[in-house]
Design a protein around this motif. Sequence first.
Motif, PDB file in Angstrom:
ATOM      1  N   ALA A  23     -20.693 -42.500  13.336  1.00  0.00           N
ATOM      2  CA  ALA A  23     -20.664 -41.727  12.100  1.00  0.00           C
ATOM      3  C   ALA A  23     -19.878 -40.464  12.375  1.00  0.00           C
ATOM      4  O   ALA A  23     -19.936 -39.908  13.481  1.00  0.00           O
ATOM      5  N   SER A  24     -19.128 -40.000  11.379  1.00  0.00           N
ATOM      6  CA  SER A  24     -18.417 -38.728  11.499  1.00  0.00           C
ATOM      7  C   SER A  24     -18.335 -38.092  10.112  1.00  0.00           C
ATOM      8  O   SER A  24     -18.383 -38.781   9.088  1.00  0.00           O
ATOM      9  N   ARG A  25     -18.208 -36.781  10.096  1.00  0.00           N
ATOM     10  CA  ARG A  25     -18.014 -36.051   8.842  1.00  0.00           C
ATOM     11  C   ARG A  25     -16.534 -36.135   8.472  1.00  0.00           C
ATOM     12  O   ARG A  25     -15.669 -36.092   9.336  1.00  0.00           O
ATOM     13  N   GLN A  26     -16.279 -36.264   7.178  1.00  0.00           N
ATOM     14  CA  GLN A  26     -14.900 -36.241   6.702  1.00  0.00           C
ATOM     15  C   GLN A  26     -14.353 -34.824   6.848  1.00  0.00           C
ATOM     16  O   GLN A  26     -15.027 -33.860   6.520  1.00  0.00           O
ATOM     17  N   ASN A  27     -13.144 -34.727   7.356  1.00  0.00           N
ATOM     18  CA  ASN A  27     -12.469 -33.442   7.522  1.00  0.00           C
ATOM     19  C   ASN A  27     -11.048 -33.606   6.976  1.00  0.00           C
ATOM     20  O   ASN A  27     -10.103 -33.766   7.738  1.00  0.00           O
ATOM     21  N   LEU A  28     -10.953 -33.594   5.653  1.00  0.00           N
ATOM     22  CA  LEU A  28      -9.679 -33.887   5.016  1.00  0.00           C
ATOM     23  C   LEU A  28      -8.785 -32.656   4.968  1.00  0.00           C
ATOM     24  O   LEU A  28      -9.275 -31.532   4.830  1.00  0.00           O
ATOM     25  N   PRO A  29      -7.474 -32.861   5.049  1.00  0.00           N
ATOM     26  CA  PRO A  29      -6.544 -31.740   4.890  1.00  0.00           C
ATOM     27  C   PRO A  29      -6.721 -31.116   3.503  1.00  0.00           C
ATOM     28  O   PRO A  29      -7.063 -31.817   2.545  1.00  0.00           O
ATOM     29  N   PRO A  30      -6.487 -29.817   3.365  1.00  0.00           N
ATOM     30  CA  PRO A  30      -6.618 -29.163   2.053  1.00  0.00           C
ATOM     31  C   PRO A  30      -5.776 -29.877   1.001  1.00  0.00           C
ATOM     32  O   PRO A  30      -4.605 -30.205   1.234  1.00  0.00           O
ATOM     33  N   GLY A  31      -6.393 -30.151  -0.132  1.00  0.00           N
ATOM     34  CA  GLY A  31      -5.687 -30.798  -1.238  1.00  0.00           C
ATOM     35  C   GLY A  31      -5.531 -32.300  -1.112  1.00  0.00           C
ATOM     36  O   GLY A  31      -4.985 -32.940  -2.010  1.00  0.00           O
ATOM     37  N   ALA A  32      -5.986 -32.882  -0.022  1.00  0.00           N
ATOM     38  CA  ALA A  32      -5.828 -34.323   0.180  1.00  0.00           C
ATOM     39  C   ALA A  32      -6.828 -35.092  -0.678  1.00  0.00           C
ATOM     40  O   ALA A  32      -7.979 -34.686  -0.834  1.00  0.00           O
ATOM     41  N   ALA A  33      -6.389 -36.199  -1.241  1.00  0.00           N
ATOM     42  CA  ALA A  33      -7.251 -37.072  -2.023  1.00  0.00           C
ATOM     43  C   ALA A  33      -7.909 -38.081  -1.077  1.00  0.00           C
ATOM     44  O   ALA A  33      -7.224 -38.734  -0.284  1.00  0.00           O
ATOM     45  N   LEU A  34      -9.226 -38.193  -1.169  1.00  0.00           N
ATOM     46  CA  LEU A  34      -9.972 -39.076  -0.272  1.00  0.00           C
ATOM     47  C   LEU A  34      -9.443 -40.509  -0.314  1.00  0.00           C
ATOM     48  O   LEU A  34      -9.237 -41.125   0.734  1.00  0.00           O
ATOM     49  N   ASP A  35      -9.221 -41.059  -1.510  1.00  0.00           N
ATOM     50  CA  ASP A  35      -8.745 -42.442  -1.603  1.00  0.00           C
ATOM     51  C   ASP A  35      -7.414 -42.640  -0.882  1.00  0.00           C
ATOM     52  O   ASP A  35      -7.202 -43.659  -0.228  1.00  0.00           O
ATOM     53  N   GLU A  36      -6.521 -41.663  -0.981  1.00  0.00           N
ATOM     54  CA  GLU A  36      -5.227 -41.773  -0.294  1.00  0.00           C
ATOM     55  C   GLU A  36      -5.391 -41.693   1.220  1.00  0.00           C
ATOM     56  O   GLU A  36      -4.750 -42.446   1.960  1.00  0.00           O
ATOM     57  N   VAL A  37      -6.251 -40.796   1.675  1.00  0.00           N
ATOM     58  CA  VAL A  37      -6.492 -40.668   3.120  1.00  0.00           C
ATOM     59  C   VAL A  37      -7.089 -41.964   3.656  1.00  0.00           C
ATOM     60  O   VAL A  37      -6.637 -42.485   4.688  1.00  0.00           O
ATOM     61  N   VAL A  38      -8.076 -42.509   2.963  1.00  0.00           N
ATOM     62  CA  VAL A  38      -8.713 -43.745   3.427  1.00  0.00           C
ATOM     63  C   VAL A  38      -7.728 -44.905   3.368  1.00  0.00           C
ATOM     64  O   VAL A  38      -7.691 -45.735   4.287  1.00  0.00           O
ATOM     65  N   SER A  39      -6.909 -44.969   2.336  1.00  0.00           N
ATOM     66  CA  SER A  39      -5.888 -46.034   2.268  1.00  0.00           C
ATOM     67  C   SER A  39      -4.939 -45.957   3.460  1.00  0.00           C
ATOM     68  O   SER A  39      -4.568 -46.988   4.035  1.00  0.00           O
ATOM     69  N   ASP A  40      -4.544 -44.743   3.841  1.00  0.00           N
ATOM     70  CA  ASP A  40      -3.680 -44.567   5.015  1.00  0.00           C
ATOM     71  C   ASP A  40      -4.392 -45.021   6.287  1.00  0.00           C
ATOM     72  O   ASP A  40      -3.804 -45.691   7.143  1.00  0.00           O
ATOM     73  N   ILE A  41      -5.671 -44.663   6.425  1.00  0.00           N
ATOM     74  CA  ILE A  41      -6.456 -45.067   7.590  1.00  0.00           C
ATOM     75  C   ILE A  41      -6.535 -46.584   7.667  1.00  0.00           C
ATOM     76  O   ILE A  41      -6.328 -47.181   8.731  1.00  0.00           O
ATOM     77  N   ILE A  42      -6.820 -47.227   6.540  1.00  0.00           N
ATOM     78  CA  ILE A  42      -6.975 -48.692   6.520  1.00  0.00           C
ATOM     79  C   ILE A  42      -5.660 -49.383   6.833  1.00  0.00           C
ATOM     80  O   ILE A  42      -5.625 -50.341   7.613  1.00  0.00           O
ATOM     81  N   ALA A  43      -4.567 -48.931   6.254  1.00  0.00           N
ATOM     82  CA  ALA A  43      -3.266 -49.565   6.519  1.00  0.00           C
ATOM     83  C   ALA A  43      -2.935 -49.501   8.008  1.00  0.00           C
ATOM     84  O   ALA A  43      -2.521 -50.510   8.600  1.00  0.00           O
ATOM     85  N   ALA A  44      -3.135 -48.345   8.623  1.00  0.00           N
ATOM     86  CA  ALA A  44      -2.856 -48.210  10.060  1.00  0.00           C
ATOM     87  C   ALA A  44      -3.840 -49.042  10.876  1.00  0.00           C
ATOM     88  O   ALA A  44      -3.459 -49.668  11.875  1.00  0.00           O
ATOM     89  N   SER A  45      -5.103 -49.075  10.452  1.00  0.00           N
ATOM     90  CA  SER A  45      -6.124 -49.831  11.190  1.00  0.00           C
ATOM     91  C   SER A  45      -5.837 -51.325  11.181  1.00  0.00           C
ATOM     92  O   SER A  45      -5.967 -51.990  12.206  1.00  0.00           O
ATOM     93  N   ILE A  46      -5.469 -51.844  10.020  1.00  0.00           N
ATOM     94  CA  ILE A  46      -5.161 -53.285   9.941  1.00  0.00           C
ATOM     95  C   ILE A  46      -4.036 -53.622  10.907  1.00  0.00           C
ATOM     96  O   ILE A  46      -4.127 -54.582  11.676  1.00  0.00           O
TER      97      ILE A  46
END
Length: 163
Positions: A27-50
């Motif tokens: 488990a980890s706390r989300q630490n998003l860049p200022p102004g970043a949209a969560l859905d976009e950050v997670v989509s980027d994480i998933i694309a790289a993870s796949i």
Amino acid sequence: MTSLDPSADSAPRPEPQRGGLQRLIYASRQNLPPGAALDEVVSDIIAASIRNNREQSITGLLLVHGGWFVQALEGPGAAVQERYERIAADPRHAGAKVLEIEPASARAFGDWNMCARSLSDADDVLLDALEQRRAFSPDRLDGRGALRLLKAVRDIQGRAGFG
């Protein structure tokens, strides 16, 4: 429940040939860049993870809820440990905590190189059923509770037609 990546890769994965199958849940706390949209950050994480996980025979599920990431990683022990170390060093994750790391006899999340789910407020019933009646705080879960939560999310994902 909102799927952040309904097109997550679901091709069968070969079991690791050496080192045995290992499952790590953190488990980890989300630490998003200022102004970043969560859905976009997670989509980027998933694309790289796949892309990266396919090369290492790693599968898993990422749960996103209430400012937290809860993730299961499964695959060859060394690859899983290396992937977790990269995640823990990623500035989008704060205070990463391993909830469980152990050998696994079979993959619980083998349908995806990585898939993400986000719980909505309506999914609080799921958390209640899993005895998370307090504010969502996965860092208080033990490994068994975290695995139970992620398996429930996986089952809902499958019934929703994303599995």
